[in-house]
Design a protein around this motif. Structure first.
Motif, PDB file in Angstrom:
ATOM      1  N   PRO A 150       0.833  -1.193   0.000  1.00 10.00           N
ATOM      2  CA  PRO A 150       0.000   0.000   0.000  1.00 10.00           C
ATOM      3  C   PRO A 150       0.881   1.262   0.000  1.00 10.00           C
ATOM      4  CG  PRO A 150       0.295  -0.730   2.238  1.00 10.00           C
ATOM      5  CD  PRO A 150       1.159  -1.620   1.384  1.00 10.00           C
ATOM      6  N   VAL A 151       0.282   2.384  -0.314  1.00  8.73           N
ATOM      7  CA  VAL A 151       0.975   3.665  -0.203  1.00  8.73           C
ATOM      8  C   VAL A 151      -0.034   4.718   0.244  1.00  8.73           C
ATOM      9  CG1 VAL A 151       0.621   4.277  -2.625  1.00  8.73           C
ATOM     10  CG2 VAL A 151       2.496   5.319  -1.343  1.00  8.73           C
ATOM     11  N   ILE A 152       0.419   5.599   1.145  1.00  9.81           N
ATOM     12  CA  ILE A 152      -0.410   6.701   1.648  1.00  9.81           C
ATOM     13  C   ILE A 152       0.315   7.994   1.310  1.00  9.81           C
ATOM     14  CG2 ILE A 152      -1.482   7.745   3.681  1.00  9.81           C
ATOM     15  CD1 ILE A 152      -1.194   4.988   5.038  1.00  9.81           C
ATOM     16  N   SER A 153      -0.395   8.948   0.728  1.00 11.37           N
ATOM     17  CA  SER A 153       0.245  10.203   0.340  1.00 11.37           C
ATOM     18  C   SER A 153      -0.676  11.377   0.661  1.00 11.37           C
ATOM     19  CB  SER A 153       0.562  10.189  -1.159  1.00 11.37           C
ATOM     20  OG  SER A 153       1.147  11.404  -1.572  1.00 11.37           O
ATOM     21  N   GLY A 154      -0.083  12.439   1.239  1.00 10.65           N
ATOM     22  CA  GLY A 154      -0.819  13.681   1.501  1.00 10.65           C
ATOM     23  C   GLY A 154      -1.803  13.593   2.632  1.00 10.65           C
ATOM     24  N   ALA A 155      -1.592  12.671   3.619  1.00  9.92           N
ATOM     25  CA  ALA A 155      -2.508  12.531   4.758  1.00  9.92           C
ATOM     26  C   ALA A 155      -1.862  13.123   6.001  1.00  9.92           C
ATOM     27  CB  ALA A 155      -2.848  11.074   4.983  1.00  9.92           C
ATOM     28  N   THR A 156      -2.701  13.581   6.904  1.00  6.07           N
ATOM     29  CA  THR A 156      -2.241  14.075   8.194  1.00  6.07           C
ATOM     30  C   THR A 156      -2.876  13.214   9.274  1.00  6.07           C
ATOM     31  OG1 THR A 156      -2.006  16.349   7.433  1.00  6.07           O
ATOM     32  CG2 THR A 156      -2.257  16.015   9.799  1.00  6.07           C
ATOM     33  N   PHE A 157      -2.010  12.659  10.152  1.00  3.58           N
ATOM     34  CA  PHE A 157      -2.511  11.847  11.264  1.00  3.58           C
ATOM     35  C   PHE A 157      -2.873  12.780  12.417  1.00  3.58           C
ATOM     36  CE2 PHE A 157       0.174   8.863   8.908  1.00  3.58           C
ATOM     37  CZ  PHE A 157      -0.729   7.832   8.704  1.00  3.58           C
ATOM     38  N   THR A 158      -4.102  12.581  12.909  1.00  6.73           N
ATOM     39  CA  THR A 158      -4.589  13.452  13.983  1.00  6.73           C
ATOM     40  C   THR A 158      -4.639  12.743  15.328  1.00  6.73           C
ATOM     41  OG1 THR A 158      -6.858  12.849  13.432  1.00  6.73           O
ATOM     42  CG2 THR A 158      -5.943  14.806  12.358  1.00  6.73           C
ATOM     43  N   ALA A 159      -4.220  11.491  15.352  1.00  3.64           N
ATOM     44  CA  ALA A 159      -4.218  10.736  16.609  1.00  3.64           C
ATOM     45  C   ALA A 159      -3.000   9.829  16.611  1.00  3.64           C
ATOM     46  CB  ALA A 159      -5.509   9.938  16.749  1.00  3.64           C
ATOM     47  N   SER A 160      -2.798   9.135  17.715  1.00  5.89           N
ATOM     48  CA  SER A 160      -1.622   8.262  17.839  1.00  5.89           C
ATOM     49  C   SER A 160      -1.820   6.937  17.123  1.00  5.89           C
ATOM     50  CB  SER A 160      -1.302   8.010  19.311  1.00  5.89           C
ATOM     51  OG  SER A 160      -2.400   7.374  19.952  1.00  5.89           O
ATOM     52  N   THR A 161      -3.043   6.605  16.683  1.00  8.05           N
ATOM     53  CA  THR A 161      -3.302   5.369  15.945  1.00  8.05           C
ATOM     54  C   THR A 161      -4.248   5.648  14.782  1.00  8.05           C
ATOM     55  OG1 THR A 161      -5.178   4.777  17.334  1.00  8.05           O
ATOM     56  CG2 THR A 161      -3.016   3.925  18.000  1.00  8.05           C
ATOM     57  N   SER A 162      -4.140   4.796  13.755  1.00  7.87           N
ATOM     58  CA  SER A 162      -5.059   4.863  12.628  1.00  7.87           C
ATOM     59  C   SER A 162      -4.984   3.518  11.915  1.00  7.87           C
ATOM     60  CB  SER A 162      -4.692   6.017  11.689  1.00  7.87           C
ATOM     61  OG  SER A 162      -5.716   6.191  10.716  1.00  7.87           O
ATOM     62  N   TYR A 163      -5.710   3.364  10.818  1.00  9.08           N
ATOM     63  CA  TYR A 163      -5.678   2.076  10.123  1.00  9.08           C
ATOM     64  C   TYR A 163      -6.168   2.253   8.689  1.00  9.08           C
ATOM     65  CZ  TYR A 163     -10.714   1.979  11.016  1.00  9.08           C
ATOM     66  OH  TYR A 163     -12.058   2.292  11.070  1.00  9.08           O
ATOM     67  N   ILE A 164      -5.951   1.173   7.883  1.00  4.49           N
ATOM     68  CA  ILE A 164      -6.457   1.091   6.512  1.00  4.49           C
ATOM     69  C   ILE A 164      -7.152  -0.250   6.374  1.00  4.49           C
ATOM     70  CG2 ILE A 164      -5.851   1.031   4.054  1.00  4.49           C
ATOM     71  CD1 ILE A 164      -3.297   2.567   4.743  1.00  4.49           C
ATOM     72  N   ASP A 165      -8.365  -0.262   5.843  1.00  7.30           N
ATOM     73  CA  ASP A 165      -9.047  -1.530   5.581  1.00  7.30           C
ATOM     74  C   ASP A 165      -8.461  -2.154   4.312  1.00  7.30           C
ATOM     75  OD1 ASP A 165     -10.860  -1.626   7.727  1.00  7.30           O
ATOM     76  OD2 ASP A 165     -12.115  -0.110   6.745  1.00  7.30           O
TER      77      ASP A 165
END
Length: 355
Positions: free
Chosen positions: A272-287
């Motif tokens: 996978p690749v993630i581009s141009g995102a901002t994390f707003t918490a200490s955890t996140s995920y991708i389905d």
């Protein structure tokens, strides 16, 4: 022979005149020494000339004498040749062979005189039974028998032009079922034995070559050559308008920056690749879509394109991003990627849209 006569004059006597003094005596002595040296030089040159000319003269004299057989030297030379050379020649040659001797010599070697009349018989004796016109009719049978003895048959029956299609059919029948071709995915449709290859001419869902790995029915097919291409799961424009699957909690578009979440599967490799995102918490995920999950749960590192590498964990349906450092989550944009191996069934539908 050259005769060279050298006359050496004795030194000029020196008369000592008491009243001339020592100078006159020294000059006379010097002149006498010079004359003696010149005489010695001339004598040496004469000796060298004699040493060079005498052998050449002797050689010329001996050559002239040898040309005259009646001379003493010529007589002695002929006698020596007759005594030393002729016996050796006789021993080697034994007796002279002439053209008239040849038939007798051949007869001695073969045991019978050779004439024009008996040459065919001798040839037959050397080569075997004489070949007659009648015998030529037997040649095909003789050749066939000889070939049968010397060349083992490659097949049980002779192959003619008419046999070739049948032989090819037998060979193809032996390979029947090993390579199949059709349109569409074979799982649940094509029945074959283990090891059979199937070529999907339509490259359905990006898979073109399959192999029957297990079972005898129509299941157990795995992809040997497949590529889904990059699939966009979620995307957003620079205004933050999201398309596709919604972003989950803890991740948001970076203000003023377009971005996306994409995934790809090539054979059994997923990334996978993630581009141009901002994390707003200490955890996140991708389905993760069906067919893209890892073989077993595992941990990976989501490698950022900037300076940050994020820890993540995987199960069959989700990529978890955790332990995002405090103070860097909110407002921090990431472009990151990871990869893993899967043995999941090839997806029957492709997620999102083609990138």
């Amino acid at each position: 022979m050259s005769n060279i006569k050298v006359t050496v004059q004795p030194p000029t006597p020196v008369t000592v005149i008491p009243e001339t003094g020592a100078a006159v005596i020294a000059a006379a002595n010097a002149r006498a020494a010079s004359e003696a040296s010149e005489a010695a030089k001339l004598a040496a040159e004469a000796a060298a000339i004699r040493a060079e000319s005498v052998p050449l003269t002797n050689d010329a004299i001996m050559a002239d004498v040898a040309k005259d057989p009646a001379s003493q030297f010529g007589v002695q030379l002929n006698a020596t040749i007759g005594e030393k050379v002729q016996p050796v020649a006789n021993d080697v040659v034994a007796t002279a062979v002439t053209a008239q001797d040849i038939p007798g010599k051949v007869a001695t070697a073969t045991g019978a005189a050779i004439t024009d009349a008996n040459i065919p018989a001798l040839v037959d004796e050397a080569a075997g039974p004489a070949v007659t016109a009648e015998a030529t009719e037997q040649l095909p049978a003789l050749v066939t028998a000889e070939v049968a003895l010397r060349v083992p048959p490659a097949v049980d029956t002779a192959i003619t032009g008419a046999d070739i299609p049948g032989k090819v059919a037998i060979a193809l029948a032996a390979q029947a079922g090993k390579i199949l071709q059709g349109t569409g995915m074979p799982n649940g449709v094509v029945t074959a034995g283990v090891g059979t290859l199937y070529v999907d001419t339509a490259t359905t869902m990006g898979a073109s070559v399959w192999r029957k790995a297990t079972g005898t029915g129509n299941t157990g097919w795995t992809v040997m050559e497949g590529d889904t291409g990059w699939r966009t799961l979620t995307s957003w424009d620079s205004a933050g308008v999201v398309s596709g699957a919604p972003l989950v909690a803890g991740m948001t578009p970076t203000p003023g920056s377009a971005g996306f979440i994409r995934i790809i599967r090539t054979n059994n490799d997923v990334g996978p690749v993630i581009s141009g995102a901002t994390f707003t918490a200490s955890t996140s995920y991708i389905d993760l879509p069906a067919g893209f999950g890892p073989t077993n749960p595992q941990r990976k590192t989501l490698v950022a394109l900037g300076t940050l590498a994020l820890s993540c964990s995987l199960n069959s349906a989700r990529l978890f991003i955790d332990n995002i450092p405090a103070g860097t989550a909110t407002g921090t944009a990431y472009g990151a990627s990871a990869s893993w191996v899967t043995n999941r069934d090839w997806p029957t539908t492709l997620p999102g849209t083609a990138a």
